[in-house]
Design an enzyme around this catalytic site. Structure first.
Site, PDB file in Angstrom:
ATOM      1  N   LYS A 123      -6.107  -9.362  -8.435  1.00 33.20           N
ATOM      2  CA  LYS A 123      -7.070  -8.438  -7.820  1.00 33.20           C
ATOM      3  C   LYS A 123      -7.860  -7.717  -8.883  1.00 33.20           C
ATOM      4  O   LYS A 123      -7.233  -7.223  -9.826  1.00 33.20           O
ATOM      5  CB  LYS A 123      -6.274  -7.445  -6.981  1.00 33.20           C
ATOM      6  CG  LYS A 123      -7.088  -6.364  -6.321  1.00 33.20           C
ATOM      7  CD  LYS A 123      -6.156  -5.410  -5.634  1.00 33.20           C
ATOM      8  CE  LYS A 123      -6.970  -4.291  -5.006  1.00 33.20           C
ATOM      9  NZ  LYS A 123      -6.134  -3.330  -4.337  1.00 33.20           N
ATOM     10  N   LYS A 169      -3.264  -6.578 -11.252  1.00 38.40           N
ATOM     11  CA  LYS A 169      -4.267  -5.697 -10.654  1.00 38.40           C
ATOM     12  C   LYS A 169      -4.987  -4.962 -11.772  1.00 38.40           C
ATOM     13  O   LYS A 169      -4.363  -4.214 -12.535  1.00 38.40           O
ATOM     14  CB  LYS A 169      -3.605  -4.704  -9.701  1.00 38.40           C
ATOM     15  CG  LYS A 169      -4.605  -3.743  -9.074  1.00 38.40           C
ATOM     16  CD  LYS A 169      -3.961  -2.867  -8.017  1.00 38.40           C
ATOM     17  CE  LYS A 169      -4.992  -1.912  -7.423  1.00 38.40           C
ATOM     18  NZ  LYS A 169      -4.405  -1.047  -6.401  1.00 38.40           N
TER      19      LYS A 169
HETATM   20  C1  PBG Z   1      -4.692   1.429  -4.388  1.00 37.91           C
HETATM   21  C2  PBG Z   1      -5.633   0.396  -3.903  1.00 37.91           C
HETATM   22  C3  PBG Z   1      -6.958   0.222  -4.271  1.00 37.91           C
HETATM   23  C4  PBG Z   1      -7.432  -0.867  -3.558  1.00 37.91           C
HETATM   24  C5  PBG Z   1      -6.400  -1.316  -2.761  1.00 37.91           C
HETATM   25  N1  PBG Z   1      -5.279  -0.546  -2.999  1.00 37.91           N
HETATM   26  C6  PBG Z   1      -7.839   1.017  -5.117  1.00 37.91           C
HETATM   27  C7  PBG Z   1      -7.484   1.388  -6.465  1.00 37.91           C
HETATM   28  O1  PBG Z   1      -6.579   0.824  -7.085  1.00 37.91           O
HETATM   29  O2  PBG Z   1      -8.154   2.298  -6.933  1.00 37.91           O
HETATM   30  C8  PBG Z   1      -8.808  -1.409  -3.640  1.00 37.91           C
HETATM   31  C9  PBG Z   1      -9.196  -2.352  -2.573  1.00 37.91           C
HETATM   32  C10 PBG Z   1     -10.634  -2.614  -2.506  1.00 37.91           C
HETATM   33  O3  PBG Z   1     -11.420  -2.177  -3.361  1.00 37.91           O
HETATM   34  O4  PBG Z   1     -11.041  -3.296  -1.567  1.00 37.91           O
HETATM   35  N2  PBG Z   1      -3.590   1.583  -3.545  1.00 37.91           N
END
Ligand code: PBG
Length: 327
Positions: free
Chosen positions: A249, A197
């Site tokens: 991601k 991520k």
């Molecule tokens: C954090 C989380 C995020 C997203 C999903 N879970 C945002 C981040 O890490 O700031 C982003 C999902 C998206 O942008 O569609 N729990």
């Protein structure tokens, strides 16, 4: 002209011929719908930066979950937006917390028809917006956060979640949560590790969707977008720790990582087509600059082609219906 070996267009001459040699499939069962539920809402509230996506009330969430099941999507990923936040994110493991209540409701509604999944991260529940708890110097405390995640995992399992989405990027989270769940008899609850991520600008619209309180950024725990090897390493470590599925991601800006992760592990690999990816195509389509349906389906197909076995996408229900209608 004589180049018999190079008449590659033979394979493309008709729709049936193209269908017969198409390498990648895209099916409703491979799509997972992320959904937001907000505490205290009477009516669904639109999210301005994600046209077509809403924060649900408990009632509208239940109805939308049933609709997603009807469309044949493979799963739902639930995110909760609490009314009150604090430093430890105590709403996250409160059995009456919004995400846990929503999970119970959705499992009761569609739990036999699709895989009900829950986001396991503190950022929606903390008043500082970070994915973990803070040490006295303001840094995100990895090991103290694991204790909070364990409490959250048990609360989500008790609420009936089938699969926990570990999106917090703390070290050791997969092994720690596997042990915590097994000790309480939750051997069958699956762990999806958001292994690779990245600290991405493409999460922008999501921050509005969950009313994020974050100041600053997540670069001490999410990956640097410049790093491919490190993303693969995260996935390998998560597999070793016992992850059932690993995730890459965002999706489209990281298709190279996705391909390498697919080749490096032998468990399912999923990808998350995030809010910014959604917003870009919606905005271009709204301006008449792009064919919306074709762009959506091509984006999903490209994520599958790069190596994703399933895709989290805000278009899951709409795309599932298109695919079922045979487009
Ligand atoms: C954090 C989380 C995020 C997203 C999903 N879970 C945002 C981040 O890490 O700031 C982003 C999902 C998206 O942008 O569609 N729990």
């Amino acid at each position: 002209m004589s180049f018999p070996e190079t008449r590659l267009r033979r394979l493309r001459q008709s729709a049936p011929m193209r269908a017969l040699v198409r390498e990648t499939s895209l099916e409703a069962r491979q799509l997972v719908l992320p959904m937001f539920v907000r505490e205290g809402l009477g009516e669904p509230a639109p999210i301005g930066s994600m046209p077509g996506v809403v924060q649900h009330s408990l009632d509208s969430l239940r109805a939308a979950a049933a609709d997603a099941a009807d469309a044949g999507v493979g799963g739902l990923m639930l995110f909760g937006v609490p009314a009150v936040r604090d430093a430890d994110g105590s709403g996250a493991d409160d059995p009456r917390g919004i995400l846990n209540l929503a999970t119970e409701a959705v499992v009761a509604e569609v739990g036999d028809a699709l895989v009900v999944q829950t986001d396991l991260c503190l950022d929606e529940f903390t008043d500082h917006g970070h994915c973990g708890v803070l040490a006295s110097d303001g840094s995100v405390d990895n090991d103290a956060t694991l204790e909070r995640y364990a409490a959250m995992a048990l609360a989500q399992a008790r609420a009936g979640s089938h699969l926990l989405g570990l999106s917090g990027m703390m070290d050791g989270q997969v092994a720690h949560l596997r042990a915590a769940l097994d000790a309480e008899g939750f051997q069958d609850v699956l762990l999806l590790a958001y292994a690779a991520k990245y600290a991405s600008a493409f999460y922008g619209p999501f921050r509005e969707a969950v009313d994020s309180q974050l100041q600053g950024d997540r670069r001490t725990y999410q990956l640097d977008p410049g790093n491919r090897r490190e993303g693969v390493r995260e996935a390998v470590v998560d597999q070793q720790e016992g992850a059932d599925i690993v995730m890459v991601k965002p999706a489209m800006a990281f298709l190279d990582v996705l391909r390498e992760v697919r080749d490096a592990v032998d468990i399912p690999v999923w990808a998350y087509q995030v809010s910014g990816e959604y917003a870009m195509i919606e905005a271009a389509a709204a301006n008449g600059w792009i064919d919306r349906r074709a762009a959506v389906l091509e984006s999903l197909l490209s994520i599958r082609r790069a190596g994703a076995d399933a895709v989290l996408t805000y278009w899951a229900v709409e795309a599932a219906r298109w695919l079922r209608a045979g487009s």
